[in-house]
Design a protein around this motif. Structure first.
Motif, PDB file in Angstrom:
ATOM      1  N   GLU A  57       0.844  -1.211   0.000  1.00  0.00           N
ATOM      2  CA  GLU A  57       0.000   0.000   0.000  1.00  0.00           C
ATOM      3  C   GLU A  57       0.870   1.249   0.000  1.00  0.00           C
ATOM      4  OE1 GLU A  57      -3.489   1.632  -0.693  1.00  0.00           O
ATOM      5  OE2 GLU A  57      -3.250  -0.520  -0.400  1.00  0.00           O
ATOM      6  N   SER A  58       1.968   1.233   0.745  1.00  0.00           N
ATOM      7  CA  SER A  58       2.851   2.409   0.785  1.00  0.00           C
ATOM      8  C   SER A  58       3.537   2.629  -0.560  1.00  0.00           C
ATOM      9  CB  SER A  58       3.876   2.305   1.903  1.00  0.00           C
ATOM     10  OG  SER A  58       4.738   1.215   1.683  1.00  0.00           O
ATOM     11  N   GLU A  59       3.875   1.552  -1.274  1.00  0.00           N
ATOM     12  CA  GLU A  59       4.473   1.696  -2.603  1.00  0.00           C
ATOM     13  C   GLU A  59       3.468   2.291  -3.596  1.00  0.00           C
ATOM     14  OE1 GLU A  59       7.709  -1.948  -2.784  1.00  0.00           O
ATOM     15  OE2 GLU A  59       5.573  -2.441  -2.915  1.00  0.00           O
ATOM     16  N   ILE A  60       2.236   1.845  -3.527  1.00  0.00           N
ATOM     17  CA  ILE A  60       1.185   2.386  -4.401  1.00  0.00           C
ATOM     18  C   ILE A  60       0.972   3.863  -4.103  1.00  0.00           C
ATOM     19  CG2 ILE A  60      -1.292   2.298  -4.926  1.00  0.00           C
ATOM     20  CD1 ILE A  60      -1.075  -0.785  -4.486  1.00  0.00           C
ATOM     21  N   GLU A  61       0.928   4.226  -2.833  1.00  0.00           N
ATOM     22  CA  GLU A  61       0.753   5.630  -2.455  1.00  0.00           C
ATOM     23  C   GLU A  61       1.928   6.473  -2.933  1.00  0.00           C
ATOM     24  OE1 GLU A  61      -1.914   7.319  -1.324  1.00  0.00           O
ATOM     25  OE2 GLU A  61      -2.838   5.365  -1.688  1.00  0.00           O
ATOM     26  N   PHE A  62       3.138   5.933  -2.827  1.00  0.00           N
ATOM     27  CA  PHE A  62       4.322   6.646  -3.304  1.00  0.00           C
ATOM     28  C   PHE A  62       4.221   6.912  -4.800  1.00  0.00           C
ATOM     29  CE2 PHE A  62       8.467   6.625  -5.357  1.00  0.00           C
ATOM     30  CZ  PHE A  62       9.094   7.679  -4.694  1.00  0.00           C
ATOM     31  N   ILE A  63       3.804   5.910  -5.554  1.00  0.00           N
ATOM     32  CA  ILE A  63       3.661   6.063  -7.009  1.00  0.00           C
ATOM     33  C   ILE A  63       2.624   7.132  -7.329  1.00  0.00           C
ATOM     34  CG2 ILE A  63       2.869   4.905  -9.120  1.00  0.00           C
ATOM     35  CD1 ILE A  63       4.168   2.313  -7.909  1.00  0.00           C
ATOM     36  N   LYS A  64       1.493   7.105  -6.634  1.00  0.00           N
ATOM     37  CA  LYS A  64       0.449   8.113  -6.863  1.00  0.00           C
ATOM     38  C   LYS A  64       0.962   9.516  -6.536  1.00  0.00           C
ATOM     39  CE  LYS A  64      -3.591   5.168  -6.187  1.00  0.00           C
ATOM     40  NZ  LYS A  64      -4.755   4.882  -5.335  1.00  0.00           N
ATOM     41  N   GLU A  65       1.662   9.659  -5.427  1.00  0.00           N
ATOM     42  CA  GLU A  65       2.224  10.966  -5.055  1.00  0.00           C
ATOM     43  C   GLU A  65       3.226  11.440  -6.101  1.00  0.00           C
ATOM     44  OE1 GLU A  65       3.818  11.134  -1.073  1.00  0.00           O
ATOM     45  OE2 GLU A  65       2.055  10.095  -0.276  1.00  0.00           O
ATOM     46  N   TYR A  66       4.046  10.514  -6.597  1.00  0.00           N
ATOM     47  CA  TYR A  66       5.030  10.859  -7.615  1.00  0.00           C
ATOM     48  C   TYR A  66       4.339  11.336  -8.889  1.00  0.00           C
ATOM     49  CZ  TYR A  66       8.936  10.557 -10.829  1.00  0.00           C
ATOM     50  OH  TYR A  66       9.887  10.853 -11.762  1.00  0.00           O
ATOM     51  N   ILE A  67       3.283  10.667  -9.279  1.00  0.00           N
ATOM     52  CA  ILE A  67       2.523  11.061 -10.470  1.00  0.00           C
ATOM     53  C   ILE A  67       1.951  12.459 -10.288  1.00  0.00           C
ATOM     54  CG2 ILE A  67       0.427  10.579 -11.818  1.00  0.00           C
ATOM     55  CD1 ILE A  67       1.098   7.544 -11.294  1.00  0.00           C
ATOM     56  N   HIS A  68       1.376  12.741  -9.129  1.00  0.00           N
ATOM     57  CA  HIS A  68       0.831  14.080  -8.857  1.00  0.00           C
ATOM     58  C   HIS A  68       1.942  15.127  -8.905  1.00  0.00           C
ATOM     59  CE1 HIS A  68      -3.274  12.998  -8.029  1.00  0.00           C
ATOM     60  NE2 HIS A  68      -2.874  12.025  -7.227  1.00  0.00           N
ATOM     61  N   PHE A  69       3.117  14.775  -8.370  1.00  0.00           N
ATOM     62  CA  PHE A  69       4.246  15.693  -8.382  1.00  0.00           C
ATOM     63  C   PHE A  69       4.683  16.005  -9.811  1.00  0.00           C
ATOM     64  CE2 PHE A  69       8.917  16.135  -8.586  1.00  0.00           C
ATOM     65  CZ  PHE A  69       9.043  17.347  -7.919  1.00  0.00           C
ATOM     66  N   ILE A  70       4.787  14.976 -10.643  1.00  0.00           N
ATOM     67  CA  ILE A  70       5.196  15.164 -12.040  1.00  0.00           C
ATOM     68  C   ILE A  70       4.179  16.033 -12.772  1.00  0.00           C
ATOM     69  CG2 ILE A  70       5.562  13.991 -14.259  1.00  0.00           C
ATOM     70  CD1 ILE A  70       7.873  13.743 -12.194  1.00  0.00           C
ATOM     71  N   ARG A  71       2.896  15.801 -12.536  1.00  0.00           N
ATOM     72  CA  ARG A  71       1.865  16.644 -13.167  1.00  0.00           C
ATOM     73  C   ARG A  71       2.021  18.096 -12.724  1.00  0.00           C
ATOM     74  NH1 ARG A  71      -3.413  12.805 -12.386  1.00  0.00           N
ATOM     75  NH2 ARG A  71      -3.108  11.529 -14.247  1.00  0.00           N
ATOM     76  N   TYR A  72       2.281  18.303 -11.450  1.00  0.00           N
ATOM     77  CA  TYR A  72       2.464  19.647 -10.915  1.00  0.00           C
ATOM     78  C   TYR A  72       3.665  20.321 -11.580  1.00  0.00           C
ATOM     79  CZ  TYR A  72       3.854  23.302  -7.661  1.00  0.00           C
ATOM     80  OH  TYR A  72       4.253  24.493  -7.105  1.00  0.00           O
ATOM     81  N   LYS A  73       4.794  19.620 -11.642  1.00  0.00           N
ATOM     82  CA  LYS A  73       6.003  20.177 -12.246  1.00  0.00           C
ATOM     83  C   LYS A  73       5.778  20.497 -13.722  1.00  0.00           C
ATOM     84  CE  LYS A  73       9.507  20.627 -10.518  1.00  0.00           C
ATOM     85  NZ  LYS A  73      10.049  21.847  -9.970  1.00  0.00           N
ATOM     86  N   LYS A  74       5.075  19.631 -14.405  1.00  0.00           N
ATOM     87  CA  LYS A  74       4.790  19.835 -15.823  1.00  0.00           C
ATOM     88  C   LYS A  74       3.921  21.087 -15.994  1.00  0.00           C
ATOM     89  CE  LYS A  74       3.539  17.156 -19.857  1.00  0.00           C
ATOM     90  NZ  LYS A  74       3.085  15.868 -20.343  1.00  0.00           N
ATOM     91  N   LYS A  75       2.931  21.241 -15.144  1.00  0.00           N
ATOM     92  CA  LYS A  75       2.049  22.413 -15.215  1.00  0.00           C
ATOM     93  C   LYS A  75       2.840  23.675 -14.920  1.00  0.00           C
ATOM     94  CE  LYS A  75      -2.236  24.367 -13.387  1.00  0.00           C
ATOM     95  NZ  LYS A  75      -1.808  25.681 -13.653  1.00  0.00           N
ATOM     96  N   GLN A  76       3.739  23.615 -13.945  1.00  0.00           N
ATOM     97  CA  GLN A  76       4.556  24.768 -13.603  1.00  0.00           C
ATOM     98  C   GLN A  76       5.428  25.188 -14.785  1.00  0.00           C
ATOM     99  OE1 GLN A  76       4.406  26.606 -10.754  1.00  0.00           O
ATOM    100  NE2 GLN A  76       2.664  25.308 -10.303  1.00  0.00           N
ATOM    101  N   SER A  77       5.997  24.225 -15.489  1.00  0.00           N
ATOM    102  CA  SER A  77       6.858  24.562 -16.627  1.00  0.00           C
ATOM    103  C   SER A  77       6.038  25.108 -17.788  1.00  0.00           C
ATOM    104  CB  SER A  77       7.672  23.349 -17.069  1.00  0.00           C
ATOM    105  OG  SER A  77       6.839  22.354 -17.604  1.00  0.00           O
ATOM    106  N   CYS A  78       4.790  24.684 -17.926  1.00  0.00           N
ATOM    107  CA  CYS A  78       3.913  25.199 -18.988  1.00  0.00           C
ATOM    108  C   CYS A  78       3.444  26.627 -18.682  1.00  0.00           C
ATOM    109  CB  CYS A  78       2.695  24.306 -19.168  1.00  0.00           C
ATOM    110  SG  CYS A  78       3.089  22.698 -19.889  1.00  0.00           S
ATOM    111  N   ASP A  79       3.328  26.967 -17.404  1.00  0.00           N
ATOM    112  CA  ASP A  79       2.838  28.290 -16.998  1.00  0.00           C
ATOM    113  C   ASP A  79       3.911  29.366 -17.146  1.00  0.00           C
ATOM    114  OD1 ASP A  79       0.407  27.230 -16.437  1.00  0.00           O
ATOM    115  OD2 ASP A  79       0.691  27.135 -14.278  1.00  0.00           O
TER     116      ASP A  79
END
Length: 117
Positions: free
Chosen positions: A94-116
């Motif tokens: 469960e902790s590995e799955i949560e880590f992956i989800k958090e990482y995905i959210h982080f990557i989306r955030y970083k991508k949005k920041q670079s687009c802005d």
């Protein structure tokens, strides 16, 4: 057709909370909530983001009632649906799955920041 208020109200009910508690937790006046209900006004963009985050729903769903697209993972030319990955017998904790989800959210955030920029 459901309104933004209807979707917010259903989220409040699903969480088993009162409208008063919802207003207190998100810093919304009960008067504003009443205005949303009557269609006199709608939540600000910032408040919609807060509400979506609070209930862990997409802005598309909150604003438009549109279901979230399935999350696809692309690797080595293959595409995987995240829901399918969750349902398979992959031995992730469960902790590995949560880590992956958090990482995905982080990557989306970083991508949005670079687009802005």
């Amino acid at each position: 057709m459901q309104s933004i208020y209807d979707r917010i109200e259903s989220l409040i009910k699903m969480r088993g909370m009162t409208k008063k508690l919802f207003c207190e937790e998100l810093g919304i006046s009960t008067g504003n909530l009443g205005d949303w209900k009557r269609g006199k006004s709608t939540p600000s963009t910032n408040k919609l983001v807060e509400i979506a985050s609070y209930f862990d729903v997409s802005l598309d769903w909150l604003i438009l009632g549109k279901e979230q697209e399935p999350f696809l993972i692309k690797e080595n030319g293959c595409t995987y649906d995240w829901k399918e990955c969750e349902q398979t017998k992959v031995s992730l904790s469960e902790s590995e799955i949560e880590f992956i989800k958090e990482y995905i959210h982080f990557i989306r955030y970083k991508k949005k920041q670079s687009c802005d920029r």
